[in-house]
Design an enzyme around this catalytic site. Structure first.
Site, short mmCIF file in Angstrom:
data_model
loop_
_atom_site.label_atom_id
_atom_site.label_comp_id
_atom_site.label_asym_id
_atom_site.label_seq_id
_atom_site.Cartn_x
_atom_site.Cartn_y
_atom_site.Cartn_z
N ASP A 14 3.98 9.10 2.86
CA ASP A 14 3.17 7.95 3.83
C ASP A 14 3.98 8.17 5.17
O ASP A 14 3.24 8.17 6.21
CB ASP A 14 3.68 6.60 3.34
CG ASP A 14 2.96 6.20 2.11
OD1 ASP A 14 1.91 6.77 1.86
OD2 ASP A 14 3.01 5.30 1.44
N ARG A 99 18.02 -1.22 4.01
CA ARG A 99 17.18 -1.31 5.18
C ARG A 99 17.98 -1.74 6.33
O ARG A 99 18.03 -1.15 7.44
CB ARG A 99 16.09 -2.39 4.91
CG ARG A 99 15.15 -2.05 3.93
CD ARG A 99 14.79 -0.40 4.01
NE ARG A 99 13.60 -0.03 3.08
CZ ARG A 99 13.83 0.69 1.76
NH1 ARG A 99 14.91 1.08 1.70
NH2 ARG A 99 12.62 0.86 1.33
N ASP A 128 10.29 -4.77 2.48
CA ASP A 128 10.85 -4.04 3.27
C ASP A 128 10.39 -3.93 4.77
O ASP A 128 11.09 -3.87 5.40
CB ASP A 128 10.80 -2.41 2.68
CG ASP A 128 11.67 -2.32 1.38
OD1 ASP A 128 12.76 -2.93 1.17
OD2 ASP A 128 11.06 -1.40 0.63
N SER A 179 6.17 4.06 -7.69
CA SER A 179 6.61 3.78 -6.25
C SER A 179 8.17 3.66 -6.42
O SER A 179 8.82 2.69 -7.20
CB SER A 179 6.10 2.80 -5.64
OG SER A 179 6.73 2.36 -4.60
#
Ligand code: ARG
Length: 417
Positions: A14, A99, A128, A179
């Site tokens: 991605d 994050r 996220d 994922s």
């Protein structure tokens, strides 16, 4: 001059597609920023040169690899231990902790490279994106944020075709099972067979907690002022300590979490996690607090811990309430010093077996049932009478018959028919 965009880059499909897409659709010069938060520390390390080459092949004008592993350990995992942080009582915030580390470096690189925009590869369904964007707005309100995966409308198949068309080397195949997001604090796994909350999570979803150790494992963790500082008496940095604990404890199968959780965007999702070190450290640390924190402080902290975890989960790492709770937590940790002895029985069972501290509030002379104890038994009668005084007054003037055990309602008779 083309506008500059700093992209949070992982090296996966991605974000590699995002490099090219931002270049094509926004005419942007993309600066790919890959932040090492320990995502490969439990499996031999990442090949950052490969990640760098991939970003360049995708069209990045520059690639920056930041080693943030010490930061992740000391400024994010350690505070999570101090807060005994478990979102919804279960999840040690693996992705939620990384994050804000990444955001800090995106903002830093945006300033260094004169970029007015930061970008990330998250879709619109997860937490996220919230953490990236709220974090960025807190640290650098002047920056724009782009989320290409939220607008490009490409399926996984489309992304693979897009990568092929632009000759972007990616290792992903269409049959990708899960994922996965991982870092020093553990692994988060979603998608595929896990999406059925009734189905057992497939064994191949787990990597860090594969049982390779048949015998019980004993580990003593030492803390100083709430910070884990040693294993079995050996001083270690927080980073080294987390890596070692993950390996030793994970080998017994301890650290798996299988949960349905409430995302910030309003959906429930079924996730599995493996966080051997995080769960072991929170278990040990909370136990040491039971020994060393005064009762009211311990009780108030338990109430606030839940809020702290919720704020961090919700992307509020950089927020005034989080900062205020941090001040409370830091103050509370001054005497959280001592050792906790843990035992892990394969597969997957862990518990505290003992604890000690030079500043323990456990007074043997008061606690013992020996008749030589120092407890003032005679004081108890008056104390208890006054403690119950208001209830006694209420019962005499207004009180109703005690609640029936079977009906559950005050004054109602249950049982006898
Ligand atoms: N549900 C977890 C969280 O919100 C894990 C997210 C994992 N992220 C991912 N891109 N797979 O913190």
């Amino acid at each position: 001059m083309a506008s500059r965009v700093v992209l949070a880059y992982s090296g996966g499909l991605d974000t590699s597609v995002a490099v090219r897409w931002l270049t094509e659709h926004h005419g942007a010069e993309v600066i790919a920023v890959a932040v090492d938060v320990g995502q490969a520390d439990h499996r031999g390390g990442e090949d950052w040169e490969l990640v760098r080459q991939r970003a360049l092949a995708a069209g990045a004008v520059e690639v920056v690899v930041v080693d943030a592993r010490r930061e992740m350990a000391e400024e994010f995992c350690v505070p999570a231990v101090m807060a005994n942080a478990l979102y919804e009582g279960k999840y040690p915030l693996v992705s939620a902790l990384s994050r804000p580390v990444i955001v800090r470096h995106l903002v830093d690189q945006a300033r260094k490279h004169g970029a007015g925009t930061v970008a990330h590869g998250c879709t619109g369904k997860g937490n996220d994106q919230v953490r990236f964007e709220v974090g960025t707005r807190a640290l650098a309100p002047e920056l724009e944020v782009l989320a290409p995966a939220r607008v490009w409308g490409m399926s996984r198949r489309d992304c693979i075709d897009y990568a092929a068309k632009w000759e972007i080397p990616v290792s992903s195949t269409l049959e990708k099972l899960y994922s996965i997001d991982e870092n020093l604090w553990g692994r988060a796994v979603e998608c595929g067979a896990i999406e059925d909350p009734w189905a057992s999570a497939p064994e191949d979803a787990y990597v860090l907690t594969e049982v390779t150790q048949a015998r019980p494992v004993a580990v003593t963790v030492g803390f100083e002022g709430g910070v884990p500082t040693s294993i079995d008496g050996r001083a270690l940095t927080p980073h080294a300590l987390i890596v070692e604990l993950t390996r030793r404890v994970g080998a017994t199968g301890f650290g798996r979490i299988d949960a349905v959780e409430n995302r910030r965007v309003g959906i429930k999702s079924r996730e599995v996690y493996e966080c051997p070190a995080a769960l072991a450290l929170v278990m040990a640390h909370a136990d040491l607090e039971d020994l060393t924190l005064e009762r009211d402080v311990r009780h108030e902290k338990i109430r606030l811990e839940h809020r702290w975890a919720e704020l961090v989960y919700d992307g509020m790492w950089y927020s005034p309430l989080k900062a205020a709770l941090d001040a409370f937590i830091v103050e509370s940790q001054r005497h959280v010093t001592g050792e906790v002895r843990l035992r892990f029985d394969p597969p997957g069972v862990g518990r505290v077996e003992g604890r000690r501290s030079p500043v323990s509030l456990y007074e043997h002379d008061l606690a013992t049932y020996d008749d030589t104890d120092a407890f003032e038994h005679a004081d108890a009668a008056g104390f208890v009478r006054l403690w119950g005084q208001s209830v006694a007054t209420w019962a005499a003037r207004q009180g109703v018959a005690p609640a029936s055990v079977t009906s559950g309602r005050p004054g109602e008779r249950g049982g006898a028919r």
